[in-house]
Design a protein around this motif. Structure first.
Motif, PDB file in Angstrom:
ATOM      1  N   SER A 136       0.473   5.479   0.283  1.00 30.38           N
ATOM      2  CA  SER A 136      -0.384   6.621   0.590  1.00 30.38           C
ATOM      3  C   SER A 136       0.373   7.907   0.296  1.00 30.38           C
ATOM      4  CB  SER A 136      -0.814   6.589   2.063  1.00 30.38           C
ATOM      5  OG  SER A 136      -1.544   5.410   2.350  1.00 30.38           O
TER       6      SER A 136
ATOM      7  N   LYS B  89      -0.933  11.667   3.663  1.00 27.56           N
ATOM      8  CA  LYS B  89      -1.241  11.059   4.950  1.00 27.56           C
ATOM      9  C   LYS B  89      -1.544   9.579   4.739  1.00 27.56           C
ATOM     10  CE  LYS B  89      -6.002  12.786   4.588  1.00 27.56           C
ATOM     11  NZ  LYS B  89      -7.050  13.584   5.273  1.00 27.56           N
ATOM     12  N   THR B  90      -1.434   8.815   5.796  1.00 30.18           N
ATOM     13  CA  THR B  90      -1.543   7.358   5.659  1.00 30.18           C
ATOM     14  C   THR B  90      -2.933   6.907   5.245  1.00 30.18           C
ATOM     15  OG1 THR B  90      -2.004   7.185   8.038  1.00 30.18           O
ATOM     16  CG2 THR B  90       0.290   6.958   7.343  1.00 30.18           C
ATOM     17  N   SER B  91      -3.945   7.698   5.546  1.00 24.05           N
ATOM     18  CA  SER B  91      -5.310   7.298   5.196  1.00 24.05           C
ATOM     19  C   SER B  91      -5.627   7.523   3.726  1.00 24.05           C
ATOM     20  CB  SER B  91      -6.317   8.058   6.068  1.00 24.05           C
ATOM     21  OG  SER B  91      -6.169   9.460   5.881  1.00 24.05           O
ATOM     22  N   ASN B  92      -4.796   8.284   3.008  1.00 27.84           N
ATOM     23  CA  ASN B  92      -5.033   8.589   1.603  1.00 27.84           C
ATOM     24  C   ASN B  92      -4.274   7.587   0.730  1.00 27.84           C
ATOM     25  OD1 ASN B  92      -5.810   9.903  -0.754  1.00 27.84           O
ATOM     26  ND2 ASN B  92      -4.053  11.304  -0.691  1.00 27.84           N
ATOM     27  N   VAL B  93      -4.827   6.379   0.608  1.00 25.04           N
ATOM     28  CA  VAL B  93      -4.177   5.310  -0.148  1.00 25.04           C
ATOM     29  C   VAL B  93      -4.390   5.554  -1.639  1.00 25.04           C
ATOM     30  CG1 VAL B  93      -4.068   2.832  -0.567  1.00 25.04           C
ATOM     31  CG2 VAL B  93      -4.477   3.693   1.747  1.00 25.04           C
TER      32      VAL B  93
ATOM     33  N   GLN C 269       0.845  -1.189   0.000  1.00 26.27           N
ATOM     34  CA  GLN C 269       0.000   0.000   0.000  1.00 26.27           C
ATOM     35  C   GLN C 269       0.880   1.239   0.000  1.00 26.27           C
ATOM     36  OE1 GLN C 269      -2.849   0.145   3.175  1.00 26.27           O
ATOM     37  NE2 GLN C 269      -4.248  -1.301   2.220  1.00 26.27           N
TER      38      GLN C 269
ATOM     39  N   TRP D  65       4.187   1.865   8.960  1.00 28.48           N
ATOM     40  CA  TRP D  65       4.293   2.783   7.832  1.00 28.48           C
ATOM     41  C   TRP D  65       5.720   3.333   7.745  1.00 28.48           C
ATOM     42  CZ3 TRP D  65       0.722   3.328   4.159  1.00 28.48           C
ATOM     43  CH2 TRP D  65      -0.603   3.010   4.438  1.00 28.48           C
TER      44      TRP D  65
END
Length: 935
Positions: free
Chosen positions: A72, A75-79, A70, A135
């Motif tokens: 991103s 930010k980590t939530s924006n894959v 994965q 991450w």
């Protein structure tokens, strides 16, 4: 249960120190989670490079796995990217994967993580994903300067018609920033408060110096820009063809198409590759290239022309027969001679095309511009003019010498036509009358002969349609002799290998150098070179030589008898490289202060360079100094560790000493050549045990063995132990009290024997004060006080017709004399003698005593209320009354209630059987004195 608990505890204690004998710290089974994930940024190619390992695999284990990656952005939530990468994994092997970003990496921070799953047919389904790794951040903005405005990508090179994404990074966070492509404003998308991106579609070639893109802050603010290099698309070469005029040089030509060269990037290059010979050449021109024709009669050629630039490759192939691509040159020096009215002699010259061809010349006679006469002139070929170049390779197969015979094709100059076959004549020198003739059809270049221990002379000739060539002669000795010689090294250069040797005899007729063209792990393509008797060095060159491949050369001396003897062996590399892999290291002999590393199965000959030694890396715990044999060093990843250098390539064991107990260490072993050391793989962890673990094992393991033996014996003897230690009914004969009394007070004292009686109830009651009774058998007078607690036993006869109450027999048991308890109430019915003791007379036999007791029994029957008798059993293990039994207290206590130890069977007398008849026999009881027994 107690023994089992002891065994379990001991076993667990024994396992505790054994944990230190593991080569790795494994507190619990670990999933196959990706570890040591590292991310690097390549700004030039706008790529993220990932590398990681899987430590949890066992040694030498290979598994097919899939890794889900994965990525991103911001930010980590924006894959923005998910991909499954499949590969085969080995323990501690470093895995690699790269990803190209459309958005320049300098414009945003990227975050990467991954997880894994076993996808191997040998592992039962279903598989499951491991935990995600943490991450990892890749932020190229950290390397930017302090300028207020940046535009990316820098110096990007793309093909015409591509799509390109550019972006700017603003440090002033203003909205009035405009961007322009060749002076034309472009519009994009804001990704962040300081980042905007612009997508340029189908970019076109403008100039070789590149396309200008710039951004600026309105009203004379900051300015930033880039140059975008757009090249024309590389085309596939057209009209590719080859031909020869002299059968010595092939000339290949093609149409290259558009030039893709830029000011930053040169034009495309062209390489000509021939697949049959494995040779290639870099062409110096854009549209043509020369190729030297081989002198080994190769007739078929398969050429591949490869065009290549920075962005892509294009190729085209052609297959042809050399004889069909001959374009003869024009004859020259044409002169008429002897010209007459009706005839003339003409002479001319032609370019040589080799003796192996039939040259056809056509002569035309013209008159007034018209052909009036034609003549065809042909040149015939001869037999091969040179003997084949022959060599052999000997080996033993099933105890018999087997000779592989090789020969090289004749060159076109010496073949004088097409070679049809080869004749091989095998002559036994020990038995001259024996000859063997073999005919090998062309184009075969080898054959195999199975010989015996005799010496043989072999003749090889090549035949065309005219006749044979001269013969090549080689002699195979029946005694191969000792061919073990020391191996030396030879250095490779751009021209090949320079091999030299020292002659051993003065009668050598020549020398032969043999080698294999391919790597050692491939089947040998035997090559050799014949040299004259005065030659002691040569340069071995071949288009098949590759860097990082070990080549072995053997130098033979040819004697006057045409026998070959091994002279020297050489090994070398055209170009040495760093080791390609590291040894599989085995850790052993782990102690609290040292451990041993060994890698005996590591093959040094298969490496791409001469192994000069090994580097042993050791990572101690934080703050700990390096052991004395190590020195501190910095790894390429900027981590500090300890290094020890082994400069002997034959040493494949090493003892790491002077370590601390109960400490974690990491080790790694890699070889090194003159170029460098092997790849940096993952370290292996070990934990040194405490100093006393081996002592504990030597103590606890024998304890465990002893406990097991005791448990087995106890299990086999469980019935015997039960009878001895805790029987259901105690045995009076095994009374510890009895043995105590015998040893200290009266060694002749024994217990009462009851024979011929199966009583239904036994009750012990206290006898009140009575008259003194003297037993003549013991000649001892006992006062009434001495019978403070006589025992009264009610005996119930066993006759079926008896229904009355049972008798009571009183006696004193000298083995035990217990105090009465207050459990249950029972009547007290003493037996009083009918006559004084001196009137009883001597009890010379048990029958006299029985009669007296029987009479007392009958007199007491009427005094026992029916149904009041209880059947009690009093333990004979009760403690004796304190004090000397010979001096009982003169003031006995008042009668107490009946005493009992264990209730057996309480049967009322009224429910007993009928009273015995006079003829029935009573249960006999005997009051025994010291040393007297009744049986």
């Amino acid at each position: 249960m107690a023994l089992f608990a002891v065994f379990q505890t001991t076993f667990l204690l024994a396992l505790l120190p054994l944990r230190t004998y593991k080569s790795e710290v494994l507190s619990e089974p670990l999933p196959l989670t990706p570890e040591s994930l590292k991310v690097s940024v390549n700004s030039t190619r706008q790529r993220l490079h990932l590398q990681w390992t899987v430590h949890s695999l066992a040694y030498h284990q290979e598994l097919k796995m899939v890794f889900q990656i994965q990525i991103s952005r911001f930010k980590t939530s924006n894959v923005i990217w998910v991909e499954n990468y499949r590969t085969t994994v080995k323990r501690n092997r470093v895995l690699h994967w790269s990803w190209e970003s459309k958005l320049p990496l300098e414009c945003a921070a990227h975050f990467i993580r991954m997880r894994s799953m076993v996808d191997d047919a040998r592992i039962p389904k279903p598989g499951f994903w491991s935990n995600w790794s943490s991450w990892e951040e890749a932020d190229a903005q950290n390397s930017l300067g302090h300028d207020p405005l940046f535009v990316f990508p820098k110096d990007k090179l793309v093909e015409e018609g591509s799509n390109v994404t550019i972006c700017y990074v603003s440090r002033i966070h203003q909205d009035n920033i405009s961007c322009y492509l060749e002076g034309v404003q472009i519009y994009g998308e804001r990704l962040d408060r300081s980042v905007s991106a612009f997508e340029l579609k189908n970019v076109s070639f403008i100039r070789k110096k590149g396309t200008n893109v710039f951004c600026k802050v309105d009203q004379g603010g900051a300015l930033g820009g880039i140059v975008l290099f757009v090249s024309k698309v590389l085309e596939e070469p057209k009209d590719f063809s080859c031909e020869t005029q002299d059968l010595k040089t092939l000339t290949c030509t093609w149409d290259p198409g558009s030039d893709t060269g830029l000011s930053k990037q040169p034009s495309q290059s062209y390489t000509l590759f021939e697949s049959f010979s494995g040779k290639k050449t870099l062409c110096k021109h854009r549209n043509w290239c020369n190729w030297q024709v081989a002198q080994d009669s190769q007739e078929t050629y398969n050429f591949t022309l490869v065009a290549e630039n920075y962005l892509r490759k294009r190729s085209v192939s052609i297959l042809f027969n050399l004889t069909q691509r001959v374009h003869p040159m024009t004859p020259y020096n044409l002169f008429p001679k002897n010209v007459r009215a009706t005839n003339a002699t003409m002479t001319w010259k032609v370019h040589s095309i080799g003796n192996n061809s039939t040259l056809l010349c056509r002569l035309e006679l013209l008159a007034e511009g018209k052909v009036i006469q034609q003549h065809n002139v042909s040149i015939k070929v001869n037999a091969p003019s040179e003997a084949p170049d022959v060599w052999r390779n000997m080996k033993m197969v099933s105890g018999h010498p087997t000779v592989s015979l090789f020969w090289k094709p004749l060159s076109k100059v010496h073949a004088n036509g097409k070679i049809l076959f080869y004749n091989v004549i095998v002559e036994n020198l020990d038995k001259p009358s024996r000859l063997e003739v073999l005919s090998i059809p062309a184009p075969a270049r080898s054959t195999e002969l199975t010989l015996d221990q005799c010496s043989y002379q072999i003749h090889v000739t090549a035949h065309n349609n005219v006749g044979p060539s001269p013969a090549s002669v080689i002699v195979i000795s029946g005694d191969p002799g000792n061919e073990e010689v020391e191996s030396g090294r030879v250095n490779g250069t751009e021209d090949g290998f320079s091999v030299s040797w020292k002659p051993q005899s003065g009668d050598a007729t020549g020398y032969v150098v043999e080698w294999c063209d391919g790597p050692q792990d491939l089947p040998c393509v035997l090559q050799w070179k014949n040299l004259g008797p005065n030659t002691t060095s040569t340069v071995i060159s071949s288009g098949a030589f590759r860097p990082g491949v070990r080549y072995n050369f053997r130098i033979y001396e040819i004697s006057a008898k045409r026998m070959a003897h091994l002279l020297e062996k050489k090994a070398g590399y055209l170009e040495e490289l760093a080791p390609s892999d590291n040894p599989q290291v085995v850790m052993s002999n782990l102690t609290s202060h040292s451990f041993t590393l060994s890698w005996k199965d590591y093959s040094t000959e298969s490496q791409p360079g001469f192994i000069q030694g090994y580097h042993v890396y050791l990572k101690p715990k934080a703050g700990e100094q390096c052991p004395p044999a190590f020195e501190k060093t910095v790894l390429p990843e900027d981590s500090v560790c300890c290094k020890h250098t082994i400069d002997n390539p034959e040493q494949k064991t090493f003892v790491v000493e002077n370590l601390q107990p109960e400490s974690i260490y990491e080790f790694f072993v890699t070889p090194y050549t003159s170029v460098g050391e092997g790849p940096l793989d993952a370290f292996t962890k070990i934990t040194t045990p405490d100093e006393y673990s081996h002592i504990l094992i030597r103590i606890i393991l024998p304890m465990i063995f002893c406990v097991l033996i005791v448990m087995i014996i106890c299990y086999l003897k469980r019935q015997w132990l039960k009878e001895k230690c805790y029987p259901d009914i105690p045995d009076p004969y095994k009374s510890s009290v009895l043995s105590l009394i015998k040893s200290k007070e009266n060694p002749h004292l024994t217990i009462m024997n009851v024979n011929d009686c199966v009583p239904d109830a036994i009750e012990v009651i206290n006898k009140p004060e009575g008259s003194k009774i003297q037993f003549l058998g013991t000649r001892k007078s006992l006062t009434e006080t001495e019978f403070t607690k006589p025992a009264c036993i009610y005996l119930l006869p066993t006759e079926k017709n008896y229904s009355g109450p049972g008798p009571c027999i009183c006696f004193e048991n000298f083995t035990y004399n217990q105090a009465a308890s207050d459990f249950a109430s029972c009547g007290h019915f003493p037996v009083t003698p009918q006559a004084p003791p001196h009137q009883l007379g001597p009890l010379t036999s048990p029958e006299n005593l029985l009669k007296a007791l029987e009479q007392n029994y009958m007199n007491s029957l009427g005094e026992i209320p029916a149904g009041e008798a209880n059947l009690n059993y009093v333990s004979q293990l009760a403690s004796p009354t304190s004090g000397d039994k010979d001096s009982l207290p003169t003031n006995p206590p008042e009668p107490a209630l009946c005493s009992e130890y264990k209730m057996q069977m309480a049967i009322p007398l009224g429910l007993a059987s009928a009273p015995p008849s006079e003829n029935s026999s009573l249960s006999s009881a005997t009051l025994l004195g010291q040393g007297e027994h009744y049986r």
